[in-house]
Write a protein that holds these residues in place. Structure first.
Motif, PDB file in Angstrom:
ATOM      1  N   ALA A   1       0.836  -1.213   0.000  1.00 44.43           N
ATOM      2  CA  ALA A   1       0.000   0.000   0.000  1.00 44.43           C
ATOM      3  C   ALA A   1       0.868   1.259   0.000  1.00 44.43           C
ATOM      4  O   ALA A   1       0.564   2.240  -0.693  1.00 44.43           O
ATOM      5  CB  ALA A   1      -0.915  -0.015   1.221  1.00 44.43           C
ATOM      6  N   ILE A   2       1.958   1.237   0.767  1.00 46.40           N
ATOM      7  CA  ILE A   2       2.863   2.398   0.802  1.00 46.40           C
ATOM      8  C   ILE A   2       3.499   2.612  -0.569  1.00 46.40           C
ATOM      9  O   ILE A   2       3.535   3.731  -1.100  1.00 46.40           O
ATOM     10  CB  ILE A   2       3.952   2.186   1.884  1.00 46.40           C
ATOM     11  N   PHE A   3       4.018   1.537  -1.150  1.00 47.50           N
ATOM     12  CA  PHE A   3       4.651   1.659  -2.469  1.00 47.50           C
ATOM     13  C   PHE A   3       3.639   2.146  -3.515  1.00 47.50           C
ATOM     14  O   PHE A   3       3.948   3.008  -4.343  1.00 47.50           O
ATOM     15  CB  PHE A   3       5.223   0.316  -2.906  1.00 47.50           C
ATOM     16  N   ALA A   4       2.440   1.579  -3.484  1.00 48.48           N
ATOM     17  CA  ALA A   4       1.431   1.924  -4.493  1.00 48.48           C
ATOM     18  C   ALA A   4       1.056   3.398  -4.405  1.00 48.48           C
ATOM     19  O   ALA A   4       1.014   4.103  -5.423  1.00 48.48           O
ATOM     20  CB  ALA A   4       0.196   1.043  -4.313  1.00 48.48           C
ATOM     21  N   SER A   5       0.789   3.891  -3.191  1.00 50.90           N
ATOM     22  CA  SER A   5       0.381   5.294  -3.048  1.00 50.90           C
ATOM     23  C   SER A   5       1.533   6.243  -3.364  1.00 50.90           C
ATOM     24  O   SER A   5       1.331   7.281  -4.018  1.00 50.90           O
ATOM     25  CB  SER A   5      -0.141   5.535  -1.630  1.00 50.90           C
ATOM     26  N   ALA A   6       2.759   5.907  -2.927  1.00 48.97           N
ATOM     27  CA  ALA A   6       3.915   6.775  -3.202  1.00 48.97           C
ATOM     28  C   ALA A   6       4.195   6.844  -4.701  1.00 48.97           C
ATOM     29  O   ALA A   6       4.442   7.930  -5.260  1.00 48.97           O
ATOM     30  CB  ALA A   6       5.141   6.260  -2.449  1.00 48.97           C
ATOM     31  N   MET A   7       4.140   5.706  -5.365  1.00 49.83           N
ATOM     32  CA  MET A   7       4.455   5.687  -6.795  1.00 49.83           C
ATOM     33  C   MET A   7       3.357   6.357  -7.622  1.00 49.83           C
ATOM     34  O   MET A   7       3.658   7.014  -8.625  1.00 49.83           O
ATOM     35  CB  MET A   7       4.650   4.248  -7.256  1.00 49.83           C
ATOM     36  N   LEU A   8       2.124   6.194  -7.217  1.00 50.39           N
ATOM     37  CA  LEU A   8       1.037   6.852  -7.948  1.00 50.39           C
ATOM     38  C   LEU A   8       1.168   8.373  -7.822  1.00 50.39           C
ATOM     39  O   LEU A   8       0.945   9.108  -8.790  1.00 50.39           O
ATOM     40  CB  LEU A   8      -0.311   6.377  -7.408  1.00 50.39           C
ATOM     41  N   SER A   9       1.564   8.850  -6.641  1.00 49.20           N
ATOM     42  CA  SER A   9       1.771  10.291  -6.457  1.00 49.20           C
ATOM     43  C   SER A   9       2.903  10.784  -7.344  1.00 49.20           C
ATOM     44  O   SER A   9       2.787  11.837  -7.998  1.00 49.20           O
ATOM     45  CB  SER A   9       2.099  10.586  -4.986  1.00 49.20           C
ATOM     46  N   LEU A  10       4.008  10.050  -7.369  1.00 52.90           N
ATOM     47  CA  LEU A  10       5.142  10.439  -8.221  1.00 52.90           C
ATOM     48  C   LEU A  10       4.754  10.418  -9.695  1.00 52.90           C
ATOM     49  O   LEU A  10       5.153  11.291 -10.474  1.00 52.90           O
ATOM     50  CB  LEU A  10       6.315   9.482  -7.982  1.00 52.90           C
ATOM     51  N   SER A  11       3.991   9.402 -10.061  1.00 56.34           N
ATOM     52  CA  SER A  11       3.604   9.269 -11.465  1.00 56.34           C
ATOM     53  C   SER A  11       2.708  10.432 -11.907  1.00 56.34           C
ATOM     54  O   SER A  11       2.844  10.946 -13.026  1.00 56.34           O
ATOM     55  CB  SER A  11       2.879   7.935 -11.667  1.00 56.34           C
ATOM     56  N   VAL A  12       1.810  10.862 -11.033  1.00 54.19           N
ATOM     57  CA  VAL A  12       0.931  11.992 -11.368  1.00 54.19           C
ATOM     58  C   VAL A  12       1.735  13.290 -11.448  1.00 54.19           C
ATOM     59  O   VAL A  12       1.467  14.154 -12.282  1.00 54.19           O
ATOM     60  CB  VAL A  12      -0.190  12.104 -10.313  1.00 54.19           C
ATOM     61  N   TYR A  13       2.729  13.406 -10.594  1.00 55.28           N
ATOM     62  CA  TYR A  13       3.549  14.617 -10.587  1.00 55.28           C
ATOM     63  C   TYR A  13       4.434  14.705 -11.842  1.00 55.28           C
ATOM     64  O   TYR A  13       4.678  15.799 -12.351  1.00 55.28           O
ATOM     65  CB  TYR A  13       4.420  14.624  -9.332  1.00 55.28           C
ATOM     66  N   ALA A  14       4.883  13.566 -12.358  1.00 54.46           N
ATOM     67  CA  ALA A  14       5.808  13.562 -13.504  1.00 54.46           C
ATOM     68  C   ALA A  14       5.114  14.080 -14.768  1.00 54.46           C
ATOM     69  O   ALA A  14       3.914  13.882 -14.967  1.00 54.46           O
ATOM     70  CB  ALA A  14       6.325  12.146 -13.723  1.00 54.46           C
ATOM     71  N   ARG A  15       5.922  14.746 -15.605  1.00 55.23           N
ATOM     72  CA  ARG A  15       5.368  15.281 -16.850  1.00 55.23           C
ATOM     73  C   ARG A  15       5.218  14.198 -17.917  1.00 55.23           C
ATOM     74  O   ARG A  15       4.380  14.303 -18.797  1.00 55.23           O
ATOM     75  CB  ARG A  15       6.289  16.370 -17.401  1.00 55.23           C
ATOM     76  N   SER A  16       6.109  13.178 -17.843  1.00 50.36           N
ATOM     77  CA  SER A  16       6.115  12.161 -18.901  1.00 50.36           C
ATOM     78  C   SER A  16       6.436  10.791 -18.314  1.00 50.36           C
ATOM     79  O   SER A  16       6.815  10.672 -17.139  1.00 50.36           O
ATOM     80  CB  SER A  16       7.154  12.516 -19.962  1.00 50.36           C
ATOM     81  N   TYR A  17       6.295   9.795 -19.153  1.00 47.97           N
ATOM     82  CA  TYR A  17       6.604   8.405 -18.782  1.00 47.97           C
ATOM     83  C   TYR A  17       8.060   8.277 -18.339  1.00 47.97           C
ATOM     84  O   TYR A  17       8.382   7.656 -17.326  1.00 47.97           O
ATOM     85  CB  TYR A  17       6.345   7.525 -20.011  1.00 47.97           C
ATOM     86  N   LYS A  18       8.956   8.909 -19.110  1.00 47.11           N
ATOM     87  CA  LYS A  18      10.388   8.817 -18.823  1.00 47.11           C
ATOM     88  C   LYS A  18      10.722   9.496 -17.498  1.00 47.11           C
ATOM     89  O   LYS A  18      11.528   8.994 -16.711  1.00 47.11           O
ATOM     90  CB  LYS A  18      11.181   9.460 -19.962  1.00 47.11           C
ATOM     91  N   GLU A  19      10.114  10.675 -17.256  1.00 49.78           N
ATOM     92  CA  GLU A  19      10.379  11.377 -16.001  1.00 49.78           C
ATOM     93  C   GLU A  19       9.902  10.550 -14.811  1.00 49.78           C
ATOM     94  O   GLU A  19      10.554  10.509 -13.769  1.00 49.78           O
ATOM     95  CB  GLU A  19       9.682  12.733 -16.018  1.00 49.78           C
ATOM     96  N   ALA A  20       8.756   9.891 -14.965  1.00 50.28           N
ATOM     97  CA  ALA A  20       8.246   9.033 -13.880  1.00 50.28           C
ATOM     98  C   ALA A  20       9.197   7.876 -13.605  1.00 50.28           C
ATOM     99  O   ALA A  20       9.435   7.515 -12.444  1.00 50.28           O
ATOM    100  CB  ALA A  20       6.857   8.502 -14.266  1.00 50.28           C
ATOM    101  N   GLN A  21       9.782   7.302 -14.660  1.00 45.39           N
ATOM    102  CA  GLN A  21      10.742   6.210 -14.467  1.00 45.39           C
ATOM    103  C   GLN A  21      11.967   6.689 -13.694  1.00 45.39           C
ATOM    104  O   GLN A  21      12.503   5.976 -12.845  1.00 45.39           O
ATOM    105  CB  GLN A  21      11.160   5.644 -15.819  1.00 45.39           C
ATOM    106  N   ASN A  22      12.422   7.917 -14.017  1.00 42.06           N
ATOM    107  CA  ASN A  22      13.582   8.452 -13.303  1.00 42.06           C
ATOM    108  C   ASN A  22      13.283   8.653 -11.819  1.00 42.06           C
ATOM    109  O   ASN A  22      14.102   8.326 -10.954  1.00 42.06           O
ATOM    110  CB  ASN A  22      13.997   9.787 -13.925  1.00 42.06           C
ATOM    111  N   TYR A  23      12.116   9.203 -11.507  1.00 39.06           N
ATOM    112  CA  TYR A  23      11.746   9.403 -10.105  1.00 39.06           C
ATOM    113  C   TYR A  23      11.702   8.073  -9.361  1.00 39.06           C
ATOM    114  O   TYR A  23      12.207   7.944  -8.245  1.00 39.06           O
ATOM    115  CB  TYR A  23      10.368  10.070 -10.010  1.00 39.06           C
ATOM    116  N   MET A  24      11.089   7.076  -9.985  1.00 38.72           N
ATOM    117  CA  MET A  24      10.906   5.800  -9.292  1.00 38.72           C
ATOM    118  C   MET A  24      12.197   5.001  -9.185  1.00 38.72           C
ATOM    119  O   MET A  24      12.361   4.183  -8.273  1.00 38.72           O
ATOM    120  CB  MET A  24       9.822   4.985  -9.994  1.00 38.72           C
ATOM    121  N   GLY A  25      13.100   5.241 -10.126  1.00 37.96           N
ATOM    122  CA  GLY A  25      14.406   4.592 -10.012  1.00 37.96           C
ATOM    123  C   GLY A  25      15.139   5.036  -8.756  1.00 37.96           C
ATOM    124  O   GLY A  25      15.874   4.262  -8.129  1.00 37.96           O
TER     125      GLY A  25
END
Length: 394
Positions: free
Chosen positions: A291-315
């Motif tokens: 649940a922690i990972f899912a909510s944190a990653m969904l927040s990061l993904s919404v904040y990111a401008r693009s698919y690539k930027e989201a991958q960088n944040y999550m890396g």
């Protein structure tokens, strides 16, 4: 919310990348990878220990040559020129040269220092311990000779040689010992598979929708933002839990299979001491982590401008994930009321205690409660992000 959940989940099932990270990696690739590395390491260590070493002695004293001949996997070389020891080792004629001092006669009551020459940069396995083991009969014989010459009986000789004999007496049972050994690294593997199971769906449902231009359409629908976020969160949470479930199942299945097939006693002992209830408890502890990972990653993904930027944040999430697990592996840190409140570390410590069979169920409840509160806060933050136009349309 549930309509959105079913729709998003169906789309993810059709995505090959999601299936690969959520199913194939925890079910097949990770167990085969770690199992393969374990088998190769064990075989290489066994091979290094049984590799025959060619040993030469600068002074071929009978008691020394007999000890080398009688040792397993050591070959005595008597015809090697030992004028330049380094050169003869580099030439490959011998692997090890034992240099016995010229004044050593086995009678003088003084310590004699012998040098063991070998190429420490080569792949020779445990040379010093193997030579030390081979020369133990020589040392025992010299101790007896010196004791007799000095008029010392066996009891006094033992006291002089080792005034205090520390003997290890462990009160831990077999399961506790095994749980302590594997409980340190197992959470890292499980957390990592859980993280990978949540990553790809989170990127697709946030940044992916931004790139495809479908997020605006979704926001215009009459579904409240909270239900919209919960629908997406449940999809990511489902894949993370699925990855955790498959990880626990596949490690149990492949561990038993490898242990039985290759007759690896250590693996068989591990799975003989861990029951189904323990595996279910481990899986239960992974649920709030998912649940922690899912909510944190969904927040990061919404904040990111693009698919690539989201991958960088999550890396970059790997770093804050590793540090709490390293804390749980440090000596002296055990699960108590204080550590039960430290996110991620508490679950890693709990998994170790479950495997050891010494878990405190009251602390498990405290961990589930504290982790659920953190997950709820992160979900609330995710809802907040979805309500901010400046975040959605950066």
């Amino acid at each position: 919310m549930w309509t959105l959940y079913k729709k998003e989940l169906l789309e993810l099932v059709r995505d090959k990348k999601t299936l690969f990270f959520a199913i194939a990696m925890p079910l097949l690739i990770f167990p085969l990878l770690f199992g393969g590395i374990g088998i190769i390491t064990a075989k290489q260590m066994q091979k290094a220990e049984s590799e025959e070493l060619k040993v030469a002695i600068t002074r071929p004293l009978p008691m020394v040559t007999d000890a080398i001949r009688n040792a397993s996997h050591l070959q005595l070389v008597t015809d090697a020129p030992l004028g330049d020891i380094s050169a003869v080792i580099r030439s490959g004629k011998v692997d090890v040269v034992i240099k016995v001092p010229g004044d050593f006669d086995g009678k003088a009551l003084k310590q004699s220092q012998w040098q063991v020459y070998f190429n420490d940069a080569s792949a020779l396995g445990a040379v010093m311990s193997r030579i030390g083991t081979a020369l133990e009969p020589v040392e025992n014989r010299l101790r007896q000779q010196y004791s007799d010459a000095a008029g010392i009986d066996e009891t006094v000789r033992l006291a002089l040689g080792e005034p205090i004999d520390l003997q290890k007496v462990s009160v831990a049972d077999k399961r506790e010992s095994i749980g302590e050994r594997i409980g340190g690294f197992l959470p890292y593997i499980l957390f990592f598979t859980c993280l990978m199971g949540a990553m790809m769906p989170a990127i697709d449902l946030g940044a992916g929708e931004k790139e495809r231009g479908t997020l605006e359409t979704l926001l215009l629908s009459p579904v409240p933002r909270t239900q919209l976020v919960l629908g997406k969160f449940l999809v990511v949470f489902t894949t993370a839990v699925l990855a955790s479930l498959l990880s626990v199942f596949s490690f149990g299945f492949w561990g038993m299979l490898i242990g039985q097939h290759f007759a690896v006693d250590a693996i068989i002992k591990v799975f003989a001491t861990i029951g189904v209830r323990d595996m279910l408890l481990v899986l239960l502890m992974l649920v709030p982590i998912a649940a922690i990972f899912a909510s944190a990653m969904l927040s990061l993904s919404v904040y990111a401008r693009s698919y690539k930027e989201a991958q960088n944040y999550m890396g970059m999430l790997n770093i804050p994930l590793i540090m709490p697990i390293v804390l749980a592996m440090l000596p002296g840190i055990s699960l108590d009321a204080q550590w039960a409140l430290v996110p991620i570390t508490n679950v890693a410590l709990a998994i170790k205690e479950i495997l050891k069979g010494t878990v405190d169920y009251g602390l498990l409840g405290l961990i589930l409660l504290s982790t659920a509160v953190i997950a709820a806060l992160l979900i609330s933050f995710c809802v907040y992000c979805f309500r901010q136009e400046k975040v959605l349309f950066r």
